[in-house]
Design a protein around this motif. Sequence first.
Motif, PDB file in Angstrom:
ATOM      1  N   GLU A  15       6.651  49.939  44.986  1.00 47.26           N
ATOM      2  CA  GLU A  15       6.076  50.845  43.636  1.00 47.26           C
ATOM      3  C   GLU A  15       4.469  50.289  43.714  1.00 47.26           C
ATOM      4  O   GLU A  15       3.903  51.266  43.097  1.00 47.26           O
ATOM      5  CB  GLU A  15       6.916  49.965  42.588  1.00 47.26           C
ATOM      6  CG  GLU A  15       8.221  50.146  42.324  1.00 47.26           C
ATOM      7  CD  GLU A  15       9.040  49.383  41.142  1.00 47.26           C
ATOM      8  OE1 GLU A  15       8.166  48.924  40.477  1.00 47.26           O
ATOM      9  OE2 GLU A  15      10.068  49.191  41.340  1.00 47.26           O
ATOM     10  N   CYS A  16       3.976  49.332  44.117  1.00 49.84           N
ATOM     11  CA  CYS A  16       2.753  48.932  44.226  1.00 49.84           C
ATOM     12  C   CYS A  16       2.124  49.146  45.588  1.00 49.84           C
ATOM     13  O   CYS A  16       0.608  48.782  45.595  1.00 49.84           O
ATOM     14  CB  CYS A  16       2.455  47.545  43.552  1.00 49.84           C
ATOM     15  SG  CYS A  16       3.070  46.273  44.853  1.00 49.84           S
ATOM     16  N   GLY A  17       2.732  49.606  46.329  1.00 45.49           N
ATOM     17  CA  GLY A  17       2.057  49.961  47.724  1.00 45.49           C
ATOM     18  C   GLY A  17       1.658  48.500  48.255  1.00 45.49           C
ATOM     19  O   GLY A  17       0.577  48.422  49.274  1.00 45.49           O
ATOM     20  N   ALA A  18       2.346  47.368  48.210  1.00 47.33           N
ATOM     21  CA  ALA A  18       2.142  46.058  48.992  1.00 47.33           C
ATOM     22  C   ALA A  18       2.285  46.331  50.409  1.00 47.33           C
ATOM     23  O   ALA A  18       3.457  46.767  51.106  1.00 47.33           O
ATOM     24  CB  ALA A  18       2.970  45.109  48.367  1.00 47.33           C
ATOM     25  N   GLU A  19       1.340  45.551  51.155  1.00 47.99           N
ATOM     26  CA  GLU A  19       1.622  45.465  52.767  1.00 47.99           C
ATOM     27  C   GLU A  19       2.244  44.297  53.133  1.00 47.99           C
ATOM     28  O   GLU A  19       2.524  44.175  54.292  1.00 47.99           O
ATOM     29  CB  GLU A  19      -0.032  45.654  53.138  1.00 47.99           C
ATOM     30  CG  GLU A  19      -0.457  46.819  52.922  1.00 47.99           C
ATOM     31  CD  GLU A  19      -2.020  47.202  53.416  1.00 47.99           C
ATOM     32  OE1 GLU A  19      -2.523  46.171  54.000  1.00 47.99           O
ATOM     33  OE2 GLU A  19      -2.540  47.989  53.265  1.00 47.99           O
ATOM     34  N   GLN A  20       2.231  43.251  52.243  1.00 44.83           N
ATOM     35  CA  GLN A  20       2.672  41.987  52.531  1.00 44.83           C
ATOM     36  C   GLN A  20       3.596  41.298  51.404  1.00 44.83           C
ATOM     37  O   GLN A  20       3.503  41.618  50.197  1.00 44.83           O
ATOM     38  CB  GLN A  20       1.617  41.050  52.768  1.00 44.83           C
ATOM     39  CG  GLN A  20       0.622  41.504  53.814  1.00 44.83           C
ATOM     40  CD  GLN A  20      -0.487  40.334  54.060  1.00 44.83           C
ATOM     41  OE1 GLN A  20      -0.564  39.340  53.057  1.00 44.83           O
ATOM     42  NE2 GLN A  20      -1.535  40.568  55.042  1.00 44.83           N
ATOM     43  N   VAL A  21       4.567  40.565  51.819  1.00 46.31           N
ATOM     44  CA  VAL A  21       5.461  39.747  50.883  1.00 46.31           C
ATOM     45  C   VAL A  21       5.349  38.458  51.652  1.00 46.31           C
ATOM     46  O   VAL A  21       5.592  38.104  52.594  1.00 46.31           O
ATOM     47  CB  VAL A  21       7.069  40.357  50.623  1.00 46.31           C
ATOM     48  CG1 VAL A  21       7.675  39.326  50.012  1.00 46.31           C
ATOM     49  CG2 VAL A  21       6.760  41.627  50.113  1.00 46.31           C
TER      50      VAL A  21
ATOM     51  N   ARG B  61      -2.777  45.067  48.215  1.00 46.72           N
ATOM     52  CA  ARG B  61      -1.766  44.578  47.160  1.00 46.72           C
ATOM     53  C   ARG B  61      -0.883  43.769  48.202  1.00 46.72           C
ATOM     54  O   ARG B  61      -0.443  44.095  49.382  1.00 46.72           O
ATOM     55  CB  ARG B  61      -1.044  45.362  46.444  1.00 46.72           C
ATOM     56  CG  ARG B  61      -2.148  46.113  45.612  1.00 46.72           C
ATOM     57  CD  ARG B  61      -1.258  47.111  44.683  1.00 46.72           C
ATOM     58  NE  ARG B  61      -2.203  47.570  43.469  1.00 46.72           N
ATOM     59  CZ  ARG B  61      -2.054  48.798  42.708  1.00 46.72           C
ATOM     60  NH1 ARG B  61      -0.736  49.405  42.909  1.00 46.72           N
ATOM     61  NH2 ARG B  61      -2.625  49.046  41.912  1.00 46.72           N
ATOM     62  N   ALA B  62      -0.367  42.628  47.724  1.00 50.29           N
ATOM     63  CA  ALA B  62       0.503  41.905  48.092  1.00 50.29           C
ATOM     64  C   ALA B  62       1.631  41.463  47.083  1.00 50.29           C
ATOM     65  O   ALA B  62       1.302  41.200  45.749  1.00 50.29           O
ATOM     66  CB  ALA B  62       0.033  40.645  48.778  1.00 50.29           C
TER      67      ALA B  62
ATOM     68  N   ALA C 135      12.005  48.105  57.243  1.00 51.37           N
ATOM     69  CA  ALA C 135      12.018  49.244  57.206  1.00 51.37           C
ATOM     70  C   ALA C 135      11.111  50.182  56.666  1.00 51.37           C
ATOM     71  O   ALA C 135      11.183  51.322  56.779  1.00 51.37           O
ATOM     72  CB  ALA C 135      13.612  49.486  56.505  1.00 51.37           C
ATOM     73  N   ARG C 136      10.410  49.512  55.698  1.00 51.57           N
ATOM     74  CA  ARG C 136       9.353  50.174  54.810  1.00 51.57           C
ATOM     75  C   ARG C 136       7.897  49.852  55.576  1.00 51.57           C
ATOM     76  O   ARG C 136       6.777  50.005  54.707  1.00 51.57           O
ATOM     77  CB  ARG C 136       9.380  49.777  53.573  1.00 51.57           C
ATOM     78  CG  ARG C 136      10.883  50.020  52.590  1.00 51.57           C
ATOM     79  CD  ARG C 136      10.611  49.630  51.318  1.00 51.57           C
ATOM     80  NE  ARG C 136      12.232  49.873  50.523  1.00 51.57           N
ATOM     81  CZ  ARG C 136      12.087  50.708  49.951  1.00 51.57           C
ATOM     82  NH1 ARG C 136      10.981  51.522  49.578  1.00 51.57           N
ATOM     83  NH2 ARG C 136      13.216  50.899  49.143  1.00 51.57           N
ATOM     84  N   GLY C 137       7.850  49.119  56.570  1.00 52.60           N
ATOM     85  CA  GLY C 137       6.710  48.657  57.135  1.00 52.60           C
ATOM     86  C   GLY C 137       5.826  47.635  56.384  1.00 52.60           C
ATOM     87  O   GLY C 137       4.699  47.641  56.327  1.00 52.60           O
ATOM     88  N   VAL C 138       6.589  46.764  55.650  1.00 51.23           N
ATOM     89  CA  VAL C 138       5.830  45.705  55.021  1.00 51.23           C
ATOM     90  C   VAL C 138       5.986  44.519  55.723  1.00 51.23           C
ATOM     91  O   VAL C 138       7.167  44.033  56.116  1.00 51.23           O
ATOM     92  CB  VAL C 138       6.508  45.503  53.460  1.00 51.23           C
ATOM     93  CG1 VAL C 138       5.901  44.383  52.761  1.00 51.23           C
ATOM     94  CG2 VAL C 138       6.481  46.864  52.858  1.00 51.23           C
TER      95      VAL C 138
END
Length: 457
Positions: free
Chosen positions: A89-95, A3-4, A118-121
């Motif tokens: 909330e959705c476990g996204a790895e990228q923004v 997810r992203a 800080a969240r590894g995203v």
Amino acid sequence: MTRAVVLFTSDLRLHDHPPLRAALAAADEVVPLFVRDPGVHAAGFDAPNRSAFLADCLADLDASLRRRGGRLVVRSGPVAREAAAVAAECGAEQVHVAASATGYGQRREERLREHLGARGVDLHVHDAVTTALPPGRVTPSGSDHYAVFSPYFRRWSAERLRDTCPAPRTVRVPEEVRGEPLPSRDALSGLSPGLPAGGEEAGRQAFSRWARSGMSRYEERHDELAADGTSRLSPYLHFGALSPVELVRRARADGGPGAEAFVRQLCWRDFHHQVLAARPDASVRDYRTRHDRWRSEEQAAEDVAAWREGRTGYPVVDAAMRQLLHEGWMHNRARLLVASFLTKTLYVDWRVGARHFLDLLVDGDIVNNQLNWQWAAGTGTDTRPHRVLNPVVQGRRFDPRGTYVRRWVPELRDVEDRFVHEPWRLPEDRRAGIDYPGPLIDLAEGLARFRHARGRD
């Protein structure tokens, strides 16, 4: 399931949207997110006209996403905090987000990196989304930006634009991510009566109509006040409902003097973005100080009120200011005229005028608004900083029959052409029957004051 998140800011469209295309290529599901930023309200930037246009853009974007199986998620709060919360909330790895030229946008990007890191995203910032070329793509030798437009335009014109990308066919959004109801212009008050509808669909239709009927004559008509020969696409460009890359490519494909002149105007947007990206403080401070001792809003209260309300006694100035009140928009030539009148005839601080424009303009844009005001005030990038635009001369040149004036100043509708820009020259018995004020200031007096203040007596 990967997810992203795609964080929409000033890029409210689906066609030619690199952040969205990159997110869809990298993930199975994508959250299209728009955050209602309290910082915008705190800065007084959520003026009613822009808030209404924004609401239209968001509604249109949501409708377009729903036709593709998706939806727009709207949240309120600090942007970095909300984007990080949605990613969690959705476990996204990228923004993914579009780059910004403003100081505010650059600080927002820093906060996003901090919160997401800080969240590894991972944060992916995409250039050439709100401009045709990224601000730093072309630079002169020995400087980080161009300060003069013409050499910038030559370099800009020689650069290859990125390819455009089509709107996606399908957008899958995680079901568990919830948002707020979309804002609506119906809940707003204080709107200009002639405010246009916002949104990508309205913008694309407007461009198609103008490309068919107006672009070919743009070179000869864009300065004519009565002809209304400009594209009127600036609100859609400001909110990113239209892609500047796509507009440049389509104009170049059509070709001709009108298309070339239109592309030149799009280049002016990029020029201002690269100036402000290098000098963020130019949004509030003189880009090139002339050590002016401007009259403040308090010192010039009566003059400023007359200027705002369109009762200066100079017909073309008053027509333009009344158009602004009614439409939340103003012809580009008229913007230069009223800005020159305020700063160089009334000698009022350019920031007073820039603030009033931002209060009303639906295309009110920190980048272009502030730097165009500085150009008119002689503190910006104009190579002739002492240039003064005479409203009578300009009115005769760009509204020779007074059609624009009569449209917005009906008090002068029965005045013949030779007097319409100088109604004070009417015979006294005829002036008595016209409910229109005399000139607020003698132009020669204003020029003398300006020259004295600039030390050019």
